[in-house]
Enzyme design. Structure first.
Site, PDB file in Angstrom:
ATOM      1  N   ASP A  12     -39.152  13.227  20.398  1.00 58.15           N
ATOM      2  CA  ASP A  12     -37.858  13.533  19.771  1.00 58.15           C
ATOM      3  C   ASP A  12     -37.742  14.982  19.300  1.00 58.15           C
ATOM      4  OD1 ASP A  12     -37.269  10.834  20.161  1.00 58.15           O
ATOM      5  OD2 ASP A  12     -38.076  10.285  18.206  1.00 58.15           O
ATOM      6  N   LYS A  15     -36.092  17.412  23.663  1.00 55.93           N
ATOM      7  CA  LYS A  15     -36.407  17.732  25.067  1.00 55.93           C
ATOM      8  C   LYS A  15     -35.175  17.594  25.957  1.00 55.93           C
ATOM      9  CE  LYS A  15     -39.562  14.535  24.958  1.00 55.93           C
ATOM     10  NZ  LYS A  15     -39.574  14.213  23.527  1.00 55.93           N
ATOM     11  N   GLY A  39     -35.952   8.282  24.534  1.00 56.39           N
ATOM     12  CA  GLY A  39     -34.529   8.342  24.201  1.00 56.39           C
ATOM     13  C   GLY A  39     -34.175   9.804  24.155  1.00 56.39           C
ATOM     14  N   HIS A  40     -33.520  10.305  25.205  1.00 52.76           N
ATOM     15  CA  HIS A  40     -33.215  11.733  25.300  1.00 52.76           C
ATOM     16  C   HIS A  40     -31.711  11.936  25.159  1.00 52.76           C
ATOM     17  CE1 HIS A  40     -37.170  12.525  27.699  1.00 52.76           C
ATOM     18  NE2 HIS A  40     -37.366  11.996  26.511  1.00 52.76           N
ATOM     19  N   GLN A 225     -41.814  11.538  25.425  1.00 54.01           N
ATOM     20  CA  GLN A 225     -42.759  11.461  24.289  1.00 54.01           C
ATOM     21  C   GLN A 225     -43.273  12.867  23.936  1.00 54.01           C
ATOM     22  OE1 GLN A 225     -43.376   8.729  26.951  1.00 54.01           O
ATOM     23  NE2 GLN A 225     -41.641   7.949  25.807  1.00 54.01           N
TER      24      GLN A 225
END
Ligand code: GDP
Ligand code: IMO
Ligand code: MG
Length: 458
Positions: A12, A15, A39-40, A225
């Site tokens: 988080d 990225k 979760g991007h 990650q």
């Protein structure tokens, strides 16, 4: 050429936003590890896209590839593609035939084992990531290519499903349903295979990417990650089950290490620390129940944290929107941890840095940084190898004068020199300590809220 984007902390770090920023010059964006645990977030034309499996480049019409190092839940993949289509995009996603498939029993077992592990639980996203990589290593996994070949699919399921069912029922004493039923799984996953084939989505990832590079295309490798969640280089066992570090980009795509090494490796740094999940965190401010070890519900704080720290943690969490993209859990927050970053810089060989969330820290009188650790009476500058040792480390802090809240959009337009001086001092400290230049500075979630110093493709 390739540009590899790597999280340098605990995920988080922003990225997705950096992939979006630099992805303009890329033709193909490939993920090399992880699955729908990621979760991007990409903010495009004021619209927010939260992607867990489809590579972030899809928002801008780039070809997205899920490399062989990924674990793919076809249900999530098609849901995400369908949702993007409903929003008017035309995602072009390819999936490596060598990637492993997350099956419903993996998700079930992820949940079951998390409960069982108690203090050893990493606080996983329960997406079945760990159990799928376990089966990959145990040579009993189902790969994407197997979904296109019904006989092989059936053979694989007949071998593995009874074992999984016995594990759930006999070892963990749980009732099982259709997620452990061979016929149900066979029919459902054969159909996913048909859709993958109909839409021409499967590729031999390494060959596909190398051909594009040979044809002069730019490829971006999107890590998920972060380094301290890496199964080898992270804070084991509170990690994910793949290699987010830059080495994962070669193994997880089939491009040679020299190809990745000829390109750029950009470390994404959040200007403070956030963590969803359990395990020690030497620079933690405050704490989050269920995640912070030794959390004391009476004073609402983690081990040794006081009310002031708790209030600061809450302020940063709210300002930075620090709630999990996938699970919605409040994220633990802390000051920047330099030993963690030095470890990341070495393990990844960063050629440049993007430091995000400088805006979130604005308005504070002082900004602290964990500069080194005191470990068994000695000062150390990088992370010790075991998590038990890491848990004994006490951060030694260095203070920086705070910077004001300003019109960050204007700063992004005017460039690096427009960043408040004290924030530049902070950025230059990070760059010097990690021996890597600053390529970009995030001053807000939008793409136009980024100060671009260097474009790696130019
Ligand atoms: P990722 O998993 O590394 O892609 O990061 P996430 O998307 O999970 O979390 C980053 C969050 O911070 C998202 O909501 C982003 O829109 C937001 N974000 C990214 N960069 C910045 C920044 O520089 N400032 C602020 N305020 N928010 C940012
Ligand atoms: P992005 O790509 C932050 C954490 C989980 C848990 C541990 C293992 O958005 O940065 P898993 O489900 O992978 O087996 O969980 O890793 N975790 C993440 N934390 N960002 C992520 O991804 C994460 N993916 C997994 O919270 O502690
Ligand atoms: Mg995320």
């Amino acid at each position: 050429m390739t540009v590899t984007i790597v999280g340098s902390q605990l995920g988080d770090e922003g990225k997705g936003g950096v992939v979006d920023l630099y992805g303009d010059a890329a033709d193909v964006v490939a993920r090399y590890q992880g699955g729908d645990n990621a979760g991007h977030t990409v903010v495009h034309d004021g619209e927010k896209y939260k992607l867990s499996l489809v590579p972030s480049g899809a928002v801008r019409g780039k070809i997205g590839v899920l490399g062989n190092g990924c674990v793919v839940n076809p249900e999530t993949l098609f849901d995400e593609i369908d949702t993007l289509r409903e929003r008017g995009l035309e995602p072009d996603v390819r999936v490596s035939e060598r990637a492993h498939v997350i099956l419903p029993y993996h998700r079930a077992l992820d949940g079951i084992e998390e409960e069982e592990k108690e203090d050893l639980a990493a606080g996983t996203t329960k997406r079945g990531i760990g159990p799928t990589y376990e089966d990959k290593a145990g040579r009993r996994g189902v790969r994407v290519g197997d979904l296109l070949d019904p006989d092989t699919l059936r053979e694989r399921l007949e071998y593995v499903v009874p074992q999984k069912k016995a594990l759930a029922e006999e070892v963990f004493d749980k009732e099982t349903g259709e997620e452990f039923d061979i016929d149900h799984l066979y029919e459902t996953y054969r159909e996913y295979g048909e859709r993958l084939a109909e839409e021409g989505m499967t590729v031999d990832c390494g060959t596909f990417l190398q051909n594009r590079i040979d044809a002069g295309d730019n490829v971006m490798l999107e890590g998920a990650q972060g380094t301290s969640l890496d199964i080898d280089h992270g804070v084991y066992p509170y990690v994910t089950s793949s290699n987010p570090t830059a080495g994962g980009a070669t193994v997880g795509t089939g491009l040679g290490p020299t190809v990745i090494g000829d390109g750029e490796v950009i470390g994404i740094v959040k200007a403070y620390l956030s963590r969803v999940g359990t395990g020690p965190l030497p620079t933690e401010l405050g704490g989050v129940e269920g995640q912070t070890p030794d959390y004391d519900a009476a004073d609402g704080a983690g081990d040794g944290a006081g009310a002031d720290e708790e209030a600061l943690a809450t302020a940063i969490r709210d300002e930075g929107g620090e709630y999990g993209t996938v699970t919605g859990r409040p994220r633990r927050v802390g000051w920047l941890d330099m030993p963690m970053l030095r470890h990341a810089a070495r393990a990844n060989g960063f050629t440049g840095l993007a430091v995000n969330h400088i805006d979130v820290l604005s308005g504070l009188d002082t900004v602290e940084v964990g500069h080194s650790y005191e470990f068994d009476g000695e000062e150390i500058f990088t992370m010790p190898p075991t998590t038990e040792q890491w848990g004994r480390c006490e951060a030694t802090f260095k203070s920086f004068d705070g910077w004001p809240d300003v019109d960050w959009t204007a700063v992004a337009e005017d460039g690096y020199e427009a960043i408040p001086e004290n924030a530049r001092t902070y950025l230059e400290y990070i760059s010097d300590e990690l021996d890597a230049p600053i390529y970009a500075v995030g001053v807000g979630p939008g793409r136009e809220e980024t100060v671009v110093v260097e474009n790696p493709y130019e």
